[in-house]
Design an enzyme around this catalytic site. Structure first.
Site, short mmCIF file in Angstrom:
data_model
loop_
_atom_site.label_atom_id
_atom_site.label_comp_id
_atom_site.label_asym_id
_atom_site.label_seq_id
_atom_site.Cartn_x
_atom_site.Cartn_y
_atom_site.Cartn_z
N LYS A 114 -9.99 -27.42 -9.66
CA LYS A 114 -10.44 -27.56 -11.04
C LYS A 114 -11.17 -28.87 -11.26
O LYS A 114 -12.10 -28.93 -12.06
CB LYS A 114 -9.25 -27.45 -12.01
CG LYS A 114 -8.78 -26.03 -12.19
CD LYS A 114 -7.86 -25.88 -13.37
CE LYS A 114 -7.43 -24.42 -13.52
NZ LYS A 114 -6.37 -24.27 -14.53
N LYS A 196 -10.73 -13.99 -6.16
CA LYS A 196 -10.02 -13.36 -7.27
C LYS A 196 -10.95 -13.08 -8.46
O LYS A 196 -11.82 -13.90 -8.76
CB LYS A 196 -8.91 -14.33 -7.69
CG LYS A 196 -7.96 -13.81 -8.73
CD LYS A 196 -6.89 -14.85 -9.02
CE LYS A 196 -6.50 -14.81 -10.47
NZ LYS A 196 -5.41 -15.69 -10.84
N LYS A 199 -11.66 -14.81 -15.11
CA LYS A 199 -12.27 -14.72 -16.43
C LYS A 199 -13.32 -15.79 -16.65
O LYS A 199 -14.10 -15.72 -17.57
CB LYS A 199 -11.20 -14.75 -17.53
CG LYS A 199 -10.24 -15.89 -17.46
CD LYS A 199 -9.07 -15.67 -18.43
CE LYS A 199 -8.01 -16.73 -18.20
NZ LYS A 199 -6.83 -16.51 -19.00
#
Ligand code: TRP
Length: 333
Positions: A114, A196, A199
């Protein structure tokens, strides 16, 4: 309640929820609602680790709540709430921060990922994210935490923190276990089936959002990456795209991989992809209808989250008090 085991899980309020969130998480939660004492939250505090438009964040939090209920989580059977409504989470978070080492947090792969992605905003909330997550879990003494594979490391650190605390102050926290479903845990992207379904993906064709309309779903499935074999066969290594579509289809239609292979013998990817698209549309249509009804009825949503916050606090507050007492604070009765 009685001797039912306790489950806690949550999804962040950042971004629109995807088919991956539904198949990998929410669908499994629904199966657990009778057997376990379940706490499902919307992790709105965790969402603050990235920058949000405040109005959008508020809207997203209600949307996630509406999805939970529309997908079939019964607010009478489960405790459904917003993380920010239960103060016990932030209270325990502070205490646990003081029992977590920088070195441990430094090893978190999600933090590394991140911070690479948000290089302009590597805030300390992002760094201590797993501690708040530990507080979310330990403040209910949850036994089981259904999460995706990507959260396994956060579960490990939660267990380490809980064990450390227990060894200093005596039995306080239940040591929680990760509860990772076999197939559902990892729905991959349609364009990049080795990562994965996320979103926050930049390529919208990679993701089926729970509020996508049937046309978009059909289009995205047509474009989904497969291989040149034109044979519906499960082989995650060599045929990740087809295998991912088979997983999606299998979960939606409750079919095994062998059954799917049989169903599509002699048929090509075109037929297979349109069958997957129709299965998704069939599943999402009633969910979307209920979702829209709920969003048009904010009073009902408010009733649900208020009741949830109260039930959650009733369980969490005595646990925080016990911790305050143990670490040496004067507990104000
Ligand atoms: N970090 C989780 C995710 O991104 C969301 C989350 C926050 C969570 N607190 C939690 C999940 C507690 C399980 C338990 O998926």
């Amino acid at each position: 309640m009685g001797n039912k085991k306790t489950i806690l899980s949550g999804i962040q309020a950042t971004g629109n929820l995807t088919l991956g969130n539904y198949l990998g998480a929410i669908k499994n939660w629904i199966k657990m609602q009778d057997e376990y004492d379940c706490y499902y939250m919307i992790a709105d505090l965790h969402s603050l680790t990235v920058r949000n438009d405040p109005e959008v964040l508020r809207k997203r939090a209600l949307q996630v709540l509406a999805i939970y209920v529309a997908a079939g989580l019964d607010p009478d059977k489960n405790t459904i709430f917003l993380q920010s409504h239960v103060d016990a989470h932030v209270k325990l978070n502070w205490i646990l921060n003081c029992y977590t080492y920088m070195g441990e947090l430094n090893r978190m792969t999600q933090f590394k990922d991140k911070s690479a992605k948000h290089a302009d905003n590597i805030n300390s909330g992002l760094f201590t994210y797993p501690v708040l997550m530990a507080a979310d879990i330990l403040v209910y003494n949850a036994d089981l935490v259904p999460v995706g594979e990507d959260q396994r490391q956060h579960l490990e650190i939660t267990r380490d923190i809980a064990e450390r605390f227990n060894s200093i102050y005596g039995e306080t926290f239940v040591i929680p276990e990760a509860f990772i479903g076999e197939q559902g845990a990892r729905i991959m992207g349609l364009q990049d089936p080795t990562a994965k379904m996320s979103k926050s993906a930049t390529n919208l064709n990679d993701v089926i959002f729970l509020n996508d309309n049937p046309e978009d779903i059909r289009k995205k499935l047509k474009k989904a990456v497969t291989d040149s074999e034109n044979c519906v066969h499960y082989d995650k290594e060599n045929k990740p795209g087809v295998s991912n579509l088979m997983t999606i289809y299998g979960l939606l239609e409750e079919k095994t991989m062998q059954e799917i292979e049989k169903e599509f013998v002699g048929k090509g990817y075109g037929d297979f992809k349109s069958a997957v698209a129709e299965a998704i549309v069939k599943k999402l249509q009633p969910l979307q209808q209920k979702y829209c009804e709920l969003l048009e009825n904010p009073k009902e949503l408010k009733t649900i989250y208020e009741k949830g916050a109260k039930k959650a606090a009733d369980r969490a507050d005595p646990i925080v008090k016990d911790v305050y007492q143990k670490v040496g604070l004067i507990v104000n009765e």
